[in-house]
Write an enzyme that holds these catalytic residues in place. Structure first.
Site, PDB file in Angstrom:
ATOM      1  N   GLU A   1      29.841  44.247  40.145  1.00  0.00           N
ATOM      2  CA  GLU A   1      29.998  45.078  41.359  1.00  0.00           C
ATOM      3  C   GLU A   1      28.687  45.765  41.739  1.00  0.00           C
ATOM      4  OE1 GLU A   1      32.607  45.546  43.521  1.00  0.00           O
ATOM      5  OE2 GLU A   1      33.722  43.988  42.459  1.00  0.00           O
TER       6      GLU A   1
ATOM      7  N   CYS B   1      39.102  36.683  34.403  1.00  0.00           N
ATOM      8  CA  CYS B   1      38.886  37.727  35.409  1.00  0.00           C
ATOM      9  C   CYS B   1      38.038  37.050  36.456  1.00  0.00           C
ATOM     10  CB  CYS B   1      38.139  38.919  34.800  1.00  0.00           C
ATOM     11  SG  CYS B   1      37.547  40.104  36.046  1.00  0.00           S
ATOM     12  N   THR B   2      38.415  37.203  37.725  1.00  0.00           N
ATOM     13  CA  THR B   2      37.706  36.445  38.761  1.00  0.00           C
ATOM     14  C   THR B   2      36.265  36.918  38.962  1.00  0.00           C
ATOM     15  OG1 THR B   2      38.777  37.876  40.391  1.00  0.00           O
ATOM     16  CG2 THR B   2      39.749  35.697  40.016  1.00  0.00           C
ATOM     17  N   HIS B   3      35.919  38.071  38.401  1.00  0.00           N
ATOM     18  CA  HIS B   3      34.510  38.487  38.436  1.00  0.00           C
ATOM     19  C   HIS B   3      33.643  37.650  37.474  1.00  0.00           C
ATOM     20  CE1 HIS B   3      36.055  42.140  40.373  1.00  0.00           C
ATOM     21  NE2 HIS B   3      34.814  42.500  40.634  1.00  0.00           N
TER      22      HIS B   3
ATOM     23  N   ASP C   1      41.535  41.127  45.840  1.00  0.00           N
ATOM     24  CA  ASP C   1      41.075  41.441  44.481  1.00  0.00           C
ATOM     25  C   ASP C   1      40.643  42.909  44.511  1.00  0.00           C
ATOM     26  OD1 ASP C   1      40.137  41.072  41.789  1.00  0.00           O
ATOM     27  OD2 ASP C   1      38.102  40.907  42.555  1.00  0.00           O
ATOM     28  N   SER C   2      40.240  43.411  43.344  1.00  0.00           N
ATOM     29  CA  SER C   2      39.749  44.786  43.291  1.00  0.00           C
ATOM     30  C   SER C   2      38.356  44.924  43.919  1.00  0.00           C
ATOM     31  CB  SER C   2      39.685  45.245  41.832  1.00  0.00           C
ATOM     32  OG  SER C   2      38.757  44.440  41.124  1.00  0.00           O
TER      33      SER C   2
ATOM     34  N   CYS D   1      43.119  37.836  41.375  1.00  0.00           N
ATOM     35  CA  CYS D   1      42.875  38.888  40.389  1.00  0.00           C
ATOM     36  C   CYS D   1      43.788  38.643  39.185  1.00  0.00           C
ATOM     37  CB  CYS D   1      43.186  40.248  41.021  1.00  0.00           C
ATOM     38  SG  CYS D   1      43.033  41.615  39.867  1.00  0.00           S
ATOM     39  N   ASN D   2      43.165  38.429  38.047  1.00  0.00           N
ATOM     40  CA  ASN D   2      43.947  38.188  36.828  1.00  0.00           C
ATOM     41  C   ASN D   2      44.729  39.431  36.414  1.00  0.00           C
ATOM     42  OD1 ASN D   2      42.853  35.492  35.201  1.00  0.00           O
ATOM     43  ND2 ASN D   2      41.393  36.310  36.669  1.00  0.00           N
TER      44      ASN D   2
HETATM   45  N1  DGL Z   1      38.706  40.521  39.247  1.00  0.00           N
HETATM   46  C1  DGL Z   1      39.868  41.123  38.703  1.00  0.00           C
HETATM   47  C2  DGL Z   1      40.521  40.288  37.647  1.00  0.00           C
HETATM   48  O1  DGL Z   1      40.536  39.084  37.821  1.00  0.00           O
HETATM   49  C3  DGL Z   1      39.857  42.619  38.497  1.00  0.00           C
HETATM   50  C4  DGL Z   1      38.785  43.211  37.688  1.00  0.00           C
HETATM   51  C5  DGL Z   1      38.869  44.718  37.654  1.00  0.00           C
HETATM   52  O2  DGL Z   1      38.951  45.315  38.720  1.00  0.00           O
HETATM   53  O3  DGL Z   1      38.874  45.288  36.560  1.00  0.00           O
HETATM   54  O4  DGL Z   1      41.055  40.763  36.695  1.00  0.00           O
END
Ligand code: DGL
Length: 268
Positions: free
Chosen positions: A152, A185-187, A10-11, A73-74
């Site tokens: 983050e 978004c996985t966050h 992921d990011s 990561c979506n």
């Molecule tokens: N967690 C990621 C997602 O699912 C990336 C979020 C990001 O870096 O903007 O989209």
């Protein structure tokens, strides 16, 4: 049986929502995780940049002889899944299809909300996937770009006032209009408690970290790729801020993390 590790990326911290669930579902598996903290967020960037980043992330993980790549990561799944599947010699699991299936099964009113990064929402991938399952669904997308920097930077406690103000800004308009909300978004599952409080009872929240992990577990099982017993391990790598990552990841995973590796991802 296949004793090679599972590669997840992921990011940044968000993919840990998938790791948490993978460890619960498949405690024997060894996991190698890469969080591209030096280049986070991905969700404000365009397809070309995200494809380049994703290709480097995948090449890094392939160096560990992984048996599957889990794109937790979506954003990457929205715009670079095809590229990832073409370049990878091992199976690739994305986020969108499994989350769309879960949302389609959960909705009763046929009104589904999707929260995501700017890139995920503008890609239209969730609408496509949901309409392929049920053409009559009404899908409302909402980009929530400030959620990722909040997470983050550790602003994810249930009583965090800054996060609450921002969550209201994004969610107030959606409240009462949907019965199912994809945390696309996985966050975002890290803010799930707060999102649930604002959306109210009766709204099903689809956790895309969890759905991705379940999809990966299904794939490993169906293809006979599960590990042959033993205790699972997890190794973590990031492209910047190893200490911050270790501190926050320990909170999210509920156990201490040792030796987060620093990667010069531009070299891959
Ligand atoms: N967690 C990621 C997602 O699912 C990336 C979020 C990001 O870096 O903007 O989209």
């Amino acid at each position: 049986m296949d004793n090679r590790p599972v590669g997840v990326f992921d990011s940044g911290l968000g993919g840990l929502t998938a790791v948490r669930e993978l460890r619960r579902l498949l405690p024997n598996e060894d996991i190698v995780y890469f969080g591209d903290t030096g280049r986070c967020p991905y969700g404000t960037k365009g397809r070309v940049t995200i494809e380049r980043f994703a290709a480097q992330d995948i090449r890094f993980l392939l160096g560990f002889n992984v048996k599957v790549i889990v794109i937790a990561c979506n954003t990457v799944s929205s715009v670079a899944l095809e590229m990832a599947s073409e370049m990878s010699p091992v199976p690739v699991v994305g986020v969108i299809e499994s989350a769309a299936r879960a949302a389609s099964a959960a909705t009763k009113s046929g009104k589904i909300g999707v929260l995501g990064t700017f890139t995920t929402i503008t890609s239209g991938r969730y609408e496509q996937a949901l309409h392929a399952l049920q053409p009559s669904l009404t899908v409302t997308g909402r980009a929530c770009p400030m959620f990722v920097p909040l997470v983050e930077n550790g602003y994810f406690g249930r009583d965090c006032r800054v996060a609450e103000i921002i969550a209201h800004e994004y969610l107030d308009e959606l409240r009462g209009t949907v019965d199912t909300l994809i945390l696309g978004c996985t966050h975002y599952p890290i803010l799930k408690g707060m999102i649930a409080d604002i959306m109210g009872d009766g709204v099903a929240l689809i956790d895309t970290g969890r759905e991705t992990a379940m999809e990966a577990a299904r794939l490993l099982e169906h293809r006979g790729l599960l590990k042959d017993g033993g205790d699972g391990s997890a190794r973590f790598f990031v492209s910047d801020r190893t200490d911050d990552f270790a501190r926050l990841a320990a909170i999210l995973l509920g156990s201490p993390i040792e030796n987060v590796g620093l990667v010069k991802i531009d070299q891959y």
